[in-house]
Design a protein around this motif. Structure first.
Motif, short mmCIF file in Angstrom:
data_model
loop_
_atom_site.label_atom_id
_atom_site.label_comp_id
_atom_site.label_asym_id
_atom_site.label_seq_id
_atom_site.Cartn_x
_atom_site.Cartn_y
_atom_site.Cartn_z
N TYR A 111 -7.63 5.92 -1.32
CA TYR A 111 -8.28 6.31 -0.08
C TYR A 111 -9.57 5.52 0.15
O TYR A 111 -9.83 5.03 1.25
N VAL A 140 -8.79 1.83 1.00
CA VAL A 140 -8.24 1.61 2.33
C VAL A 140 -9.35 1.61 3.38
O VAL A 140 -9.37 0.76 4.27
N MET A 155 0.82 -1.19 0.00
CA MET A 155 0.00 0.00 0.00
C MET A 155 0.87 1.26 0.00
O MET A 155 0.49 2.27 -0.59
#
Length: 95
Positions: A47, A50, A1
């Motif tokens: 974003y 996640v 990530m």
């Protein structure tokens, strides 16, 4: 990530750098802005992935960015027809 976030930051900064360096031609400025838009899309996608959120906002973002690109191209065509080139130095936009 962390590599995806690094790629996003590098893309965004390179887009801003190319926008600052290519301020003489309007077409290159528009291409740099579209690259920044794509990098922001990647950042929003990361974003939302996640935090496990929905991707509806990405569809709205893509719609707005397509409208922005079409508006930029229409301004470019108008300026090309009016002035005959895309050099930003030859435009007198203050009249």
């Amino acid at each position: 990530m962390e590599t995806m976030i690094g790629i996003f930051v590098a893309m965004f900064l390179m887009g801003l750098l190319s926008f600052c360096l290519n301020r003489k031609h309007m077409l290159l400025m528009l291409l740099s802005l579209e690259f920044v838009v794509v990098s922001l899309f990647l950042g929003l996608y990361i974003y939302l992935c996640v935090y496990g959120l929905e991707f509806y906002f990405l569809m709205i973002y893509l719609t707005i960015s397509v409208c922005e690109g079409a508006l930029g191209l229409s301004v470019l065509v108008l300026l090309m027809r009016t002035y005959g080139n895309d050099y930003m130095e030859s435009f007198n936009l203050l009249w």
